[in-house]
Design a protein around this motif. Structure first.
Motif, PDB file in Angstrom:
ATOM      1  N   LYS A 117      -1.148  -0.947  -4.228  1.00 30.60           N
ATOM      2  CA  LYS A 117      -2.180   0.053  -4.468  1.00 30.60           C
ATOM      3  C   LYS A 117      -1.686   1.412  -3.988  1.00 30.60           C
ATOM      4  O   LYS A 117      -0.919   1.499  -3.029  1.00 30.60           O
ATOM      5  N   ASP A 158      -3.017   5.389  -2.988  1.00 34.67           N
ATOM      6  CA  ASP A 158      -4.082   6.344  -2.707  1.00 34.67           C
ATOM      7  C   ASP A 158      -3.473   7.719  -2.473  1.00 34.67           C
ATOM      8  O   ASP A 158      -2.291   7.842  -2.116  1.00 34.67           O
ATOM      9  N   LYS A 183      -4.021   1.399 -13.144  1.00 35.84           N
ATOM     10  CA  LYS A 183      -4.820   0.249 -12.703  1.00 35.84           C
ATOM     11  C   LYS A 183      -5.428  -0.473 -13.901  1.00 35.84           C
ATOM     12  O   LYS A 183      -5.427  -1.709 -13.969  1.00 35.84           O
ATOM     13  N   GLN A 225       0.841  -1.196   0.000  1.00 37.58           N
ATOM     14  CA  GLN A 225       0.000   0.000   0.000  1.00 37.58           C
ATOM     15  C   GLN A 225       0.876   1.246   0.000  1.00 37.58           C
ATOM     16  O   GLN A 225       1.816   1.358   0.782  1.00 37.58           O
ATOM     17  N   LEU A 240      -0.745  -1.181 -11.611  1.00 36.07           N
ATOM     18  CA  LEU A 240      -1.003  -1.014 -10.185  1.00 36.07           C
ATOM     19  C   LEU A 240      -2.179  -1.911  -9.817  1.00 36.07           C
ATOM     20  O   LEU A 240      -2.973  -2.295 -10.681  1.00 36.07           O
ATOM     21  N   GLY A 241      -2.295  -2.222  -8.530  1.00 39.29           N
ATOM     22  CA  GLY A 241      -3.409  -3.045  -8.075  1.00 39.29           C
ATOM     23  C   GLY A 241      -2.954  -4.443  -7.699  1.00 39.29           C
ATOM     24  O   GLY A 241      -1.870  -4.639  -7.144  1.00 39.29           O
ATOM     25  N   SER A 242      -3.769  -5.427  -8.032  1.00 38.83           N
ATOM     26  CA  SER A 242      -3.481  -6.817  -7.662  1.00 38.83           C
ATOM     27  C   SER A 242      -2.743  -7.541  -8.781  1.00 38.83           C
ATOM     28  O   SER A 242      -3.018  -7.328  -9.965  1.00 38.83           O
ATOM     29  N   ASP A 278       1.216  -7.269  -5.207  1.00 37.51           N
ATOM     30  CA  ASP A 278       0.102  -6.317  -5.179  1.00 37.51           C
ATOM     31  C   ASP A 278       0.608  -4.970  -4.669  1.00 37.51           C
ATOM     32  O   ASP A 278       1.385  -4.921  -3.708  1.00 37.51           O
TER      33      ASP A 278
END
Length: 543
Positions: free
Chosen positions: A278, A280, A261, A237, A266-268, A276
């Motif tokens: 992510k 924000d 994404k 994260q 990006l992401g899983s 993974d």
């Protein structure tokens, strides 16, 4: 997506570009000078001349020469059209730039790409700024974005990534110059579990706009660097902390995250791997103290942004008490180039202890203002007199580096190389990259008061030395500027500087007296000249 598919995608994106690209700066500074109107005028002229099949107008990020904006560049692979750039373009002049493609004339001011402002730069962080549309991921992919991330995930272990960053000699570009690889290694060695990566985009120094420009111009460079960092230290994260005063940067980051994404960057299970990550965005309210990493963490957690004592350091106990890696925007922007080109390449640039390049926002009384990226070790004189063109009237008196935490360097030291140790030896610091040039009409006492007023108003108030010390220092400086100061006041101010420096809670309070200390060191006569004539002698004892 495997490596071959990524390369194929990059080739497709590159081939989709038209042979003639008209780059129009749409960064915050140029937008304030009507660059969006310039862009519309360029687009209309392309349509009117029926050139859309081979000419495209592209809104790009900062081109660097901010004092000459809005800037427009003709970037051509067509041998019949010369690549050139134009400065201070108005909407009325814009159509004639398109006319030059067909042999016409323009009254727009043509720039000189061989000017020292451009010629002496070495672009690593900013090499795509002004070349890509920051709101279209395809433009960045065409120039190699996310290839370093793919290389790290499939050809390097996390330990190897940390080792490569350590070997490169990269130091944090946020001000303190802490070795980046050592910070990464500390977080990576913490036990498995929740870890975080934070990008510090809370750029609050007066006159500094380096990070804003990078975020606006090449957001995917930051996202890729953060993802590589997450892989290296075992974090899934990330947070980008950006001040609310940067709405364009926030908008472009949001769009970049969404596009990354969608592409699977990006992401899983990034690139089909088991990794993974992510990202924000957290928007800050503009408090200068939130540039300090523990205050920033408190703000991300939803608390009041105030520093806390260290240790424990964030690398051990940071966001929500988890190991947290914090680097600033420019630091993360260096990561992908290092992984792609190798640590030895990066370490070959700069000095023995300060590797790579550094971005500065060159402002003040200097003739040429804007963003420059230069190799570490370049002299202040080269930056100020050759790249900056010196001052328009009079002589260069001093250069202030490091923002409110830095110091004022007199012109007699302009041959000093720009590196961490050399600037510190002069009582200043690298800082995040603000560089303010002052001429011989500038009052250094008033400069010190300006920065102290800033520190006073931005103090979080948690510790007494900073909360009350900055107020008292500002009052003493005001007394001097107004001609009411005495030798006793001057001695008291010097003593108080040491108290604030050695007893404040965080680095911002500790460094707040630096502008006073440096101006007292190099320009004592300006303080003496403001004292009441009959009270120059300092008392034998100072309570």
């Amino acid at each position: 997506m495997d490596g071959h598919e990524l390369l194929d995608l990059a080739e497709q994106c590159a081939q989709a570009k038209k042979p003639i690209r008209v780059h129009c700066c749409t960064s915050t500074g140029c937008q304030a000078a009507r660059s969006l109107e310039v862009k519309k005028a360029l687009e209309k002229r392309v349509q009117d001349c029926q050139l859309a099949d081979r000419v495209e107008v592209v809104g790009v990020g900062c081109m660097g020469f901010c004092g000459q904006g809005p800037m427009v560049e003709l970037d051509s692979t067509d041998p019949q059209v010369t690549t050139t750039h134009y400065e201070k373009v108005t909407p009325e002049q814009a159509p004639s730039i398109i006319d030059t493609i067909q042999g016409g004339q323009t009254d727009a001011l043509q720039g000189n790409s061989q000017h020292p402002f451009f010629a002496k730069q070495l672009l690593i962080v900013r090499n795509h700024s002004g070349k890509v549309d920051p709101e279209r991921i395809e433009e960045s992919i065409a120039l190699g974005a996310y290839q370093a991330l793919h290389h790290a995930l499939f050809e390097l272990t996390p330990e190897a990534v940390v080792q490569e960053i350590s070997k490169s000699g990269l130091r944090g570009r946020g001000g303190a110059g802490y070795p980046t690889g050592l910070k990464w290694a500390t977080v990576a060695k913490m036990p498995p579990g929740q870890k975080y990566v934070i990008c510090n985009g809370d750029e609050g120094d007066p006159g500094a706009f380096m990070d804003r420009s990078v975020l606006e111009s090449d957001p995917h460079r930051i996202l890729e660097g953060m993802a590589i960092a997450g892989y290296a230290v075992g974090a899934d994260q990330g947070f980008i902390y950006v001040r609310a005063e940067y709405p364009l940067a926030i908008h472009r980051l949001q769009k970049a995250i969404q596009q990354a994404k969608q592409k699977g960057f990006l992401g899983s299970q990034i690139f089909g791997s088991g990794f993974d990550f992510k990202v924000d965005i957290r928007v800050g309210a503009g408090a200068f103290v939130c540039g300090e990493e523990t205050a920033l963490i408190a703000s991300v957690e939803g608390k009041r942004g105030t520093p806390r004592p260290r240790p424990p350091y964030p690398a051990i106990s940071g966001l929500w008490q988890a190991p947290t890696l914090i680097n600033n925007v420019e630091t993360f922007a260096n990561i992908a180039p290092i992984i792609r080109k190798g640590a030895d390449w990066f370490a070959g640039i700069g000095t023995e202890t300060s590797k790579g390049t550094k971005i500065f926002s060159l402002t003040g009384k200097v003739c040429n203002t804007g963003l420059i990226e230069v190799p570490m070790g370049i002299s202040l004189r080269t930056i100020v007199e050759e790249m900056g063109g010196g001052v328009s009237e009079g002589q260069v008196k001093a250069v202030q580096t490091g923002g409110p935490s830095g110091g004022c360097i007199p012109s007699s030291y302009l041959d000093t190389p720009v590196d961490y140790e050399s600037l510190a030896a002069l009582g200043s610091m690298m800082g995040s990259g603000g560089m303010v040039v002052m001429d011989d009409k500038t009052s250094m006492v008033e400069v010190a008061r300006f920065y102290m007023e800033f520190c006073r108003s931005e103090s979080c108030g948690r510790c007494v030395p900073c909360r009350t010390g900055t107020v008292q220092l500002h009052d003493l400086l005001t007394k001097l500027v107004e001609g009411r100061g005495t030798a006793f006041d001057l001695a008291q101010m010097e003593s108080l500087c040491q108290v604030v420096r050695h007893t404040s809670l965080c680095g911002l309070g500790m460094s707040a007296p630096n502008p006073i200390v440096s101006t007292l060191r190099y320009f004592p006569e300006e303080y003496q000249a403001l004292l009441q004539p009959d009270r120059w002698r300092i008392p034998a004892t100072v309570p």
